[in-house]
Design a protein around this motif. Structure first.
Motif, PDB file in Angstrom:
ATOM      1  N   TYR A   1       0.839  -1.194   0.000  1.00 40.16           N
ATOM      2  CA  TYR A   1       0.000   0.000   0.000  1.00 40.16           C
ATOM      3  C   TYR A   1       0.870   1.238   0.000  1.00 40.16           C
ATOM      4  O   TYR A   1       2.029   1.190   0.397  1.00 40.16           O
ATOM      5  CB  TYR A   1      -0.842   0.064   1.274  1.00 40.16           C
ATOM      6  N   THR A   2       0.265   2.360  -0.358  1.00 37.30           N
ATOM      7  CA  THR A   2       0.906   3.659  -0.119  1.00 37.30           C
ATOM      8  C   THR A   2       0.246   4.235   1.128  1.00 37.30           C
ATOM      9  O   THR A   2      -0.974   4.128   1.285  1.00 37.30           O
ATOM     10  CB  THR A   2       0.654   4.618  -1.293  1.00 37.30           C
TER      11      THR A   2
ATOM     12  N   GLY B   1      -1.536   6.656   3.169  1.00 33.74           N
ATOM     13  CA  GLY B   1      -2.339   7.825   2.826  1.00 33.74           C
ATOM     14  C   GLY B   1      -2.414   8.805   3.978  1.00 33.74           C
ATOM     15  O   GLY B   1      -2.533  10.010   3.759  1.00 33.74           O
TER      16      GLY B   1
ATOM     17  N   VAL C   1       3.825   9.615   5.213  1.00 32.37           N
ATOM     18  CA  VAL C   1       2.764   9.646   4.210  1.00 32.37           C
ATOM     19  C   VAL C   1       3.419   9.645   2.831  1.00 32.37           C
ATOM     20  O   VAL C   1       4.364  10.397   2.589  1.00 32.37           O
ATOM     21  CB  VAL C   1       1.891  10.898   4.408  1.00 32.37           C
TER      22      VAL C   1
ATOM     23  N   ARG D   1       5.680   3.636   0.247  1.00 32.94           N
ATOM     24  CA  ARG D   1       5.008   2.384  -0.128  1.00 32.94           C
ATOM     25  C   ARG D   1       5.524   1.291   0.798  1.00 32.94           C
ATOM     26  O   ARG D   1       6.729   1.077   0.909  1.00 32.94           O
ATOM     27  CB  ARG D   1       5.296   2.032  -1.580  1.00 32.94           C
TER      28      ARG D   1
ATOM     29  N   THR E   1      -8.915   1.584   4.043  1.00 31.85           N
ATOM     30  CA  THR E   1      -8.057   1.661   2.861  1.00 31.85           C
ATOM     31  C   THR E   1      -8.889   2.243   1.731  1.00 31.85           C
ATOM     32  O   THR E   1     -10.120   2.164   1.734  1.00 31.85           O
ATOM     33  CB  THR E   1      -7.551   0.268   2.418  1.00 31.85           C
TER      34      THR E   1
ATOM     35  N   ASP F   1      -5.141   1.865  -3.377  1.00 26.36           N
ATOM     36  CA  ASP F   1      -4.000   1.216  -2.750  1.00 26.36           C
ATOM     37  C   ASP F   1      -3.392   2.104  -1.658  1.00 26.36           C
ATOM     38  O   ASP F   1      -2.234   2.000  -1.316  1.00 26.36           O
ATOM     39  CB  ASP F   1      -2.967   0.765  -3.798  1.00 26.36           C
ATOM     40  N   SER F   2      -4.207   3.007  -1.131  1.00 27.32           N
ATOM     41  CA  SER F   2      -3.747   3.828   0.000  1.00 27.32           C
ATOM     42  C   SER F   2      -4.298   3.238   1.287  1.00 27.32           C
ATOM     43  O   SER F   2      -5.404   2.698   1.319  1.00 27.32           O
ATOM     44  CB  SER F   2      -4.261   5.259  -0.130  1.00 27.32           C
TER      45      SER F   2
END
Lengths: 819, 266
Positions: free
Chosen positions: A24-25, A27, A50, A53, A84, A87-88
């Protein structure tokens, strides 16, 4: 900040799958539950940022929790996924903030106890106040007192708000240590051959309290008790009871002040050695090994004895030393009990010889002040030699003799490389302060005397002009420099200087020394005054010494050239009162010193034979000595002087060491008409210290139990000393502490000595005897300080105060002498 | 009566203490600044100012030449704030403190090894840093020291007459530091030591040991044909050859005596 970022496509966090982490990134990160701390700093601490990845779950998420915990600021830390989106991932970090300890206040303890415990509690400051902190503090305190024999300590903890600082607490700790616990009774069960009393004696530090036991108060100390139990079993096994063991034991409360101890034993039968065979030995035949083992069939079985002659004899006459001194570094002997029948144990000693190792590298560590070469040149394990345990021991002794390192902490570690059969030997040393300073103001001879003395035992003359190496003086070359001045103004002055280098030229262990002194004693009148009484002495000595290779390398020979000048002016006390006199002599000292340590020797011997002689001037200067004035007669002193001194140290029981010493000295003349020289004679009696008013013309030898210099031949009038002396000492010494910062030992002695005018009167058994006790303390910076009380049995004719009870104080900056 | 500083030290006004500590630092009164910083870093843990504060704290120790503490604090800074713009500088200074604490070659080189290790770590972490060149130079400096130590300690054996040990130590030194600037001299000294070792051996062992010196010479002459030591080395080789001749003669003479004796007995 980030709720605004919430998009409509948000999804509920699914169950995380630890087998299948997803990338994930980040967020957003939200910190919850924090009131006093800065949120952005806490986010930095998590090392999550923030935009990064990361794998979820993964190292980064668990790391974040770990990093926060590591701060020690929180009672609870948790990290959860809020939601989520694409992909954050959005994290919630939930923290439970707790007040922190600003101070710990101890109540109910003495001042020293408070400081001791405060020190142990220091780490707790700044931590958060929770149940864990309470437990930790309670444990630290109860453990502290438990070790000291207080078994029933109670601790109450009461944190209050600290008004001086936000979110902190003052933790009040109320301690009640109750009374010290003693042992009421020890009950031993299951013993047949050993009596209760005998077994209780084996429990060295744990004994029943009794009013008549002045020493060993009967205190109960857990760790000592645990050790004692093991020692008791070891003692029983040593006596052949190889099955002996403790089945059970319990310590229980008798009353508030004491406990009872019950011990249940299994004694078992007494065993004897049976047949002993060797297996695996190729280098040495079994017959030789058996001879070294010194155990016969029928001897009482003792694993300790077996271990001693197999592995760890203190005089290293054991089987493993035989191998270890011949390169077999990985040698191993394993005694296997092959058959036990009745009360007999058969042994097979299985030997693994391994390869013969050759020394490859010598590694030196820990020398932060002393240069490599000073240590390396003393080390006896040389590259290319076969490994030998004896050489290791010898090297250790050589290093400790340097005096720059802590004797107790010299560590020698062989590092074998089995691949090529070589071994590196690593020596680790710990520097200790070896410089000494003597600064004193004292009252002597009715006047105030000031002394300033400096001794540098690790000097480096070559760096004298290299300011970079000053720390605070040039150090590290193992040279010795000492300067000393003593004065009380115009009545007495004495200045000494000496320098020595143990490896003159750096190639061979040739000792080179130079020393000079000047001293003056007078009645203080001005120069022109006709009643001025004065003596001035000047001296210069060069010495060269060398270790010998034969008969063994403990022997050495030293040569010295001494020149002394005496200038007398109306000075009584020597054989003449006015004039100058010169004493130019050469001396040779032949000595062997195998003493194991300079401060508290436990083994070895020190033997010294000295010859000193001047030229026989009277034989060739053609003067008629019958009608010369005394000052003419002694213009050039002539004599020959012989001294023999020897001392032995031997451990006799436990740490108790016996010192035996004998000394004999004689000064003779070449020409009857010239007679005894006025200088270089012996003064016997007292503390052996060169007193403040000492003039370098004579040799001062101590004899405790008698006042200083009091032992003179009957009818002797001169204060210059006597030409013949002997002295014997027997001394028992026991260490109190062998710490490097202070070595302390106590001693009891019996000694005797006497002086004579002529050989015809000499009788080695007619001595003035004394006995007494004393103590020594060695402080690295002051040297060896001593106090003795001696009682002299034999009266000195004409000197009624010279014997009976006498106190002696001594200070010796030079160790290893014959005082 | 307490001095002004004493009052400040015991006060609980952390904000003012912070200001004063920075002021003291800027006025180069590091000893006093340290006392305040010591106290403040505890209190500011977990707060926004703690990063700057810790940086000052590490530098104060550095300025006071307490490199042991300084390197610890620089390292802690770099570990705690890896993304800080000052992290690189602190990581370098932590290594540099080891460098400063590395002593003279003839003392224990523990800090030298640690300095090399941490400078290398720095280069690995920040390969593009401006400080890489300096770090590399420092590493060379330190390696130089280790080479010198190895050389001098091997030479000590030669000086004090332990020739066999000298041979082994010189060879080990060349293995440990293959590109040392002392290599040529040490290889020459190996020949010299080996020759002296042979010369001081029992006659029965001499030939073999001289032979080794000659072999060492041959290798040397091939490797360093223009060496300044070549002349001296070849003199030693000639002496070794002579030595072999002499021992042979002595041994012959000795065995001759032996056989003569045997004959007599028979």
């Amino acid at each position: 900040q980030f709720p605004a970022l919430r998009s409509t496509t948000e999804t509920k966090p699914k169950d995380l799958d630890y087998l299948n982490p997803k990338e994930y990134t980040i967020g957003g990160i939200e910190i919850n539950g924090v009131k006093y701390l800065d949120k952005s700093v806490l986010i930095t601490i998590t090392k999550l940022a923030v935009g990064d990845r990361i794998l979820v779950p993964g190292e980064a998420t668990s790391g974040a929790v770990k990093n926060l915990w590591a701060q020690g600021l929180f009672d609870d830390v948790s990290l959860a996924i809020n939601h989520t989106s694409g992909d954050s991932v959005f994290f919630d970090i939930n923290l439970v903030e707790r007040p922190r300890v600003s101070r710990i206040v101890l109540k109910g303890l003495t001042k020293t106890e408070t400081t001791d415990i405060q020190e142990k509690l220091n780490n707790q400051k700044g931590k958060i106040v929770n149940e864990n902190l309470r437990n930790t503090i309670t444990n630290i305190i109860t453990k502290h007192f438990y070790e000291k024999g207080y078994l029933y300590t109670t601790v109450k903890i009461n944190p209050v708000n600290d008004t001086a600082d936000v979110n902190s607490r003052i933790v009040n700790v109320i301690v009640d240590k109750k009374s010290k616990v003693k042992v009421n009774a020890i009950n031993i069960e299951g013993n047949k051959d050993f009596s209760d009393a005998k077994l209780k004696k084996f429990l060295k530090k744990t004994h029943e309290m009794a009013w008549y036991k002045v020493f060993g108060s009967g205190k109960f100390l857990r760790d000592k008790y645990e050790e004692d139990k093991e020692k008791m079993i070891a003692k029983m096994r040593e006596k052949g009871y190889r099955d002996a063991e403790i089945i059970s034991d319990s310590v229980y409360r008798h009353n508030d002040k004491s406990v009872n101890i019950d011990i249940k034993l299994h004694e078992g039968p007494k065993y004897y050695f049976g047949n002993i065979t060797f297996a695996g030995n190729a280098k040495y035949p079994s017959s030789l090994l058996k001879q070294i083992l010194r155990i016969e069939k029928g001897d009482v079985f003792s694993e300790e004895k077996l271990d001693k002659t197999l592995r760890s004899s203190p005089s290293s006459d054991d089987v493993s030393s035989l191998y270890l001194n011949d390169g077999y570094l990985t040698f191993n002997a394993d005694p296997v009990q092959t058959r036990i029948y009745g009360d007999t144990v058969d042994l097979e000693i299985r030997i693994y010889e391994g390869p013969q190792y050759t020394i490859n590298k010598i590694i030196l560590k820990g020398n932060d002040v002393t240069n490599d070469k000073v240590v390396l040149r003393e080390i006896r394990t040389k590259p290319g030699q076969k490994f030998s345990k004896d050489l290791l021991v010898r090297s250790q002794r050589q290093i400790s003799q340097l005096g720059n390192f802590d004797e107790q902490k010299i560590d020698i570690k062989p590092i074998p490389n089995p691949a090529d059969g070589t071994v590196d030997i690593q020596y680790t040393v710990v520097e200790k302060p070896s410089d000494q300073i003597e600064l004193s103001g004292g009252f002597g001879g009715g006047r105030v005397v000031g002394t300033l003395g400096l001794t540098f035992n690790n000097f480096s003359a070559r760096n004298l002009f290299n300011l970079k190496e000053y720390k605070p003086l040039p150090r590290g070359d193992g040279q010795k420099l000492s300067i000393r001045g003593q004065t009380n103004g115009k009545y007495y002055q004495s200045y000494n200087f000496s320098f020595s280098e143990p490896w003159f030229g750096g190639k061979k262990p040739i000792y080179f020394g130079i020393s000079a002194f000047t001293s003056l004693q007078s009645n203080g009148l001005s120069k022109g005054n006709p009643s001025l009484q004065k003596i001035r002495l000047n001296g210069l000595t060069f010495s060269l010494g060398k270790q010998l290779k034969w008969p063994d390398d403990y022997f050495r020979v030293d040569y010295a050239a001494n020149l002394q000048q005496f200038k007398l002016n109306n000075y009584s006390g020597y054989l003449f009162q006015n004039g100058d006199s010169y004493d130019l002599s050469l001396s040779q000292v032949f000595s062997r010193n195998s003493v194991d340590a300079p401060i508290f020797p436990t083994s070895g011997s020190n033997i010294k034979f000295t010859v000193q002689a001047t030229l026989p001037y009277s034989a060739f200067n053609g003067k008629n000595y019958n009608n010369l004035s005394t000052s003419e007669k002694y213009k050039f002193a002539e004599y020959h002087k012989w001294k023999f001194e020897t001392q032995f140290f031997q451990k006799i029981y436990g740490k108790l060491v016996l010192k035996a010493q004998a000394q004999f000295g004689f000064i003779g003349y070449y020409n009857k008409d010239v007679g005894q020289a006025p200088f270089g004679r012996f003064k016997l009696g007292g503390d052996g210290l060169q007193g403040f008013d000492f003039l370098q013309g004579s040799e001062v030898i101590g004899l405790r139990g008698y006042s200083n210099n009091s032992i003179v031949p009957e009818g002797a009038v001169t204060t210059a000393g006597s030409p013949i002396f002997n002295k014997y000492v027997l001394e028992l010494r026991h260490p109190i502490t062998l710490n490097q910062s202070a070595t302390v030992f106590v001693l009891a002695f019996a000694e005797g000595g006497n002086t004579w005018n002529k050989f015809s009167e000499f009788n080695p058994f007619n001595v003035k005897r004394s006995v007494g006790v004393g103590a020594r303390i060695y402080l690295p910076i002051f040297g060896l300080l001593g106090i003795d009380y001696g009682y002299g049995f034999d009266a000195i004719p004409g000197n009624p105060d010279a014997n009976k009870g006498q106190f002696h104080f001594s200070i010796a900056q030079q160790l290893g002498g014959f005082n | 009566c307490k001095s002004k500083f004493e009052k400040l030290r015991t006060s609980t006004d952390t904000g003012r203490k912070y200001q004063e500590a920075i002021k003291l630092y800027n006025n180069k009164d590091y000893a006093k600044a340290l006392i305040l910083f010591d106290d403040l870093v505890q209190r500011y843990r977990g707060r926004a100012e703690s990063e700057d504060l810790y940086y000052y704290y590490a530098y104060t120790n550095y300025k006071l030449k307490d490199y042991l503490s300084a390197r610890y604090h620089f390292k802690t800074f770099a570990d705690t704030y890896p993304s800080s713009p000052k992290a690189e500088e602190c990581r370098f200074l932590a290594a540099y403190c080891y460098y400063l604490d590395s002593p003279n070659y003839s003392l224990d080189q523990d800090n030298t090894y640690k300095a090399i290790e941490s400078l290398q770590l720095f280069i690995n972490l920040y390969p593009k840093s401006d400080r890489v060149a300096e770090a590399s130079k420092l590493i060379l400096d330190l390696r130089d020291k280790l080479e010198r130590k190895s050389y001098e300690n091997a030479k000590l054996f030669l000086d004090i007459g332990d020739y066999q040990s000298a041979v082994i130590a010189f060879k080990n030194s060349i293995i440990d530091f293959p590109d040392t600037k002392y290599a040529e001299e040490m290889e020459f000294l190996t020949i010299k030591s080996q020759y002296l070792y042979a010369k001081n051996s029992l006659e029965t062992k001499q030939e073999e040991r001289y032979q080794e010196a000659i072999e060492d010479y041959n290798a040397f002459a091939e490797k360093y044909p223009k060496s300044v030591y070549l002349k001296e080395a070849s003199d030693i080789k000639d002496d070794a050859l002579k030595g072999i001749e002499e021992t042979k003669k002595i041994l012959e003479l000795y065995s001759g005596i032996k056989t003569e004796k045997k004959d007599e007995q028979q």
